[in-house]
Write an enzyme that holds these catalytic residues in place. Structure first.
Site, PDB file in Angstrom:
ATOM      1  N   GLU A 206      12.973  -0.020 -31.220  1.00 12.37           N
ATOM      2  CA  GLU A 206      14.170  -0.065 -31.189  1.00 12.37           C
ATOM      3  C   GLU A 206      14.963  -0.145 -29.813  1.00 12.37           C
ATOM      4  O   GLU A 206      15.006   1.277 -29.411  1.00 12.37           O
ATOM      5  CB  GLU A 206      14.807   0.733 -32.350  1.00 12.37           C
ATOM      6  CG  GLU A 206      14.334   0.637 -33.788  1.00 12.37           C
ATOM      7  CD  GLU A 206      14.622  -0.845 -34.191  1.00 12.37           C
ATOM      8  OE1 GLU A 206      15.455  -1.505 -33.589  1.00 12.37           O
ATOM      9  OE2 GLU A 206      14.063  -1.444 -35.261  1.00 12.37           O
TER      10      GLU A 206
ATOM     11  N   CYS B 185      23.554   1.324 -28.501  1.00 12.10           N
ATOM     12  CA  CYS B 185      22.544   0.170 -28.169  1.00 12.10           C
ATOM     13  C   CYS B 185      23.014  -1.084 -28.395  1.00 12.10           C
ATOM     14  O   CYS B 185      22.827  -2.095 -28.089  1.00 12.10           O
ATOM     15  CB  CYS B 185      21.320   0.767 -28.653  1.00 12.10           C
ATOM     16  SG  CYS B 185      21.224   0.571 -30.742  1.00 12.10           S
TER      17      CYS B 185
END
Length: 461
Positions: free
Chosen positions: A215, A249
């Site tokens: 991720e 993110c």
């Protein structure tokens, strides 16, 4: 922070592999009980979690609860309600060539898994993957980020109180600990962090052919088309961009706005920033700080990559940078080629949708994309022609908050996904089983069969 030695890490893993071999973690009742324990442990420590997040990142209690604690409760509740259904063998159809047999897919745990967590949402992003690992029946070692030392220590305390280290363990430390962990033969690695470190993790995993979920991040574009609801778009973009001081993110990384609505959107965003954070955001006690001096200095360097049209104030003592809008940026400047991960928002404009699409597609595939429009054709153009991990139409960030949608990247923004059932599937191997009948046999498949080739060709043509 004390580094975990290679010997300590090796011993933890050996203990976990031994415990996993006992088969105890595979019991559905056992898994549910451990998830219940996790939720109870978090509830018991809510105020400690809020305090640790405030110390490490100056997060407000509202932000800490909504993005770290509450979202974890939702993940646990969702999983517990559905786990008995997820673990059941899934029957599949029988092909004509396999008449008499039955096929099914059995989800099984990988074994001992490693979860490496980042610093930006240090509590939630350490324990949310753990929910999937427990649900799938694995043991787990968690490596929290050393940059958020208070949260790291608290995670270690909570999990040590809840579980034996032969089942769930925490390995605190920095680069040395991470390297010691990556040298071990884990059965699965789940990593959340930067693209640069993700490549290191994948390289280490490849040496042992260990499966991974990465991720990562990247530069997530936000497109505001000329038919967008400008006031609402401004509120939702500001919310998504400046939460946690942009250290998210999937935060909007840069803005692509249609020329016809650029001025209106900028003004609406200025008004919204003042509404959310006041006239002096760096003095607002609820506004997050930059995690450390290194990242603060990196971000202040970006302020020179364009013309500041709003914000730009900073505090060296507090590691804070006000929400900043940056105009007249070059596509080749650092602020437009590196992931920002902070409260600086470059603004670019376009005159045709095709121009925006071409620009995005000329760069690495982003983790997220946000489009603001009221036109279905525009929506279809973006979702059909642009590759990205996930995103929203007329919103920002919120796709990550539903357990019904998988979350993950594509290309340089990551591989694999999780959340809800997808977390269970990520930490499970789908084992295929064919059960053949003994009531009869197809003799034509054997080398001694008469007319075997003729029959095989008839069936497989």
């Amino acid at each position: 922070m004390k580094e975990a030695s290679a010997a300590e890490v090796n011993q933890i893993l050996q203990n976990q592999k031994f415990y996993f071999a006992s088969q105890e973690t595979k019991s559905i009742d056992f898994r549910l009980e451990q998830l219940k324990k996790l939720k109870a442990g978090v509830k018991m420590n809510e105020q400690k979690i809020v305090k640790a997040l405030a110390l490490d990142l100056n997060k407000s209690e509202l932000e800490s609860y909504s993005t770290e604690i509450g979202i974890l409760y939702e993940e646990i509740n969702f999983t517990m309600k559905r786990l008995r259904k997820w673990v059941k063998p899934k029957k599949v159809r029988t092909a004509l060539t396999h008449t008499g047999s039955k096929g099914y897919i059995l989800p099984e745990p990988y074994g001992a898994v490693l979860i490496i967590a980042p610093w930006n949402y240090p509590f939630q992003l350490a324990l949310s993957p753990l929910v999937g690992a427990i649900a799938a029946g694995n043991t787990a070692v968690i490596k929290p980020s050393e940059l958020t030392s208070n949260v790291s220590a608290l995670i270690a305390d909570i999990l040590q109180e809840l579980y034996p280290s032969s089942y769930i363990a925490v390995a605190e430390g920095g680069v040395s600990t991470s390297q010691a962990l990556l040298d071990q033969p884990f059965d699965y690695i789940f990593f959340t962090g930067s693209v640069r470190v993700g490549k290191v993790v994948m390289e280490a995993a490849s040496k042992k052919l260990t499966p991974v979920t990465l991720e990562l991040g990247g530069k997530s574009p936000t497109i505001v088309h000329e038919d967008a609801n400008i006031r609402l778009a401004a509120k939702r973009i500001v919310f998504g961009k400046f939460m946690n001081a942009g250290q998210t993110c999937i935060a909007p990384d840069y803005l692509l706005v249609h020329t016809n609505v650029k001025a209106a959107l900028i003004e609406a965003m200025k008004v919204t920033i003042k509404e959310f954070y006041g006239e002096q955001p760096i003095e607002n006690s609820s506004y997050s700080k930059i995690v450390n001096g290194h990242h603060y200095n990196r971000l202040t360097g970006y302020l020179n990559d364009g013309t500041i049209i709003f914000g730009g104030e900073k505090s060296d003592d507090k590691n804070r940078i006000a929400p900043t809008l940056l105009d007249k940026v070059s596509p080749d400047s650092p602020v437009m080629t590196e992931e920002i991960f902070g409260p600086i928002f470059p603004v670019m404009e376009y005159t045709s949708l095709n121009e925006a699409i071409t620009f995005i597609n000329s760069r690495p595939k982003p983790l997220a994309l946000y489009l603001f429009t009221q036109n279905k054709e525009t929506e279809d153009q973006i979702t059909g022609r642009v590759s990205f991990g996930g995103g929203c139409i007329n919103d920002a960030l919120m796709h990550i908050a539903t357990p019904y949608l998988p979350f993950g990247g594509v290309g340089e923004s990551g591989m694999g996904n999780y959340h809800g059932k997808y977390s269970f599937e990520t930490f499970s191997h789908s084992k295929s089983v064919l059960k053949q009948t003994n009531r009869f046999d197809f003799s034509f498949r054997y080398p001694s069969a008469k007319n075997g080739l003729k029959l095989v060709k008839k069936l497989l043509k």
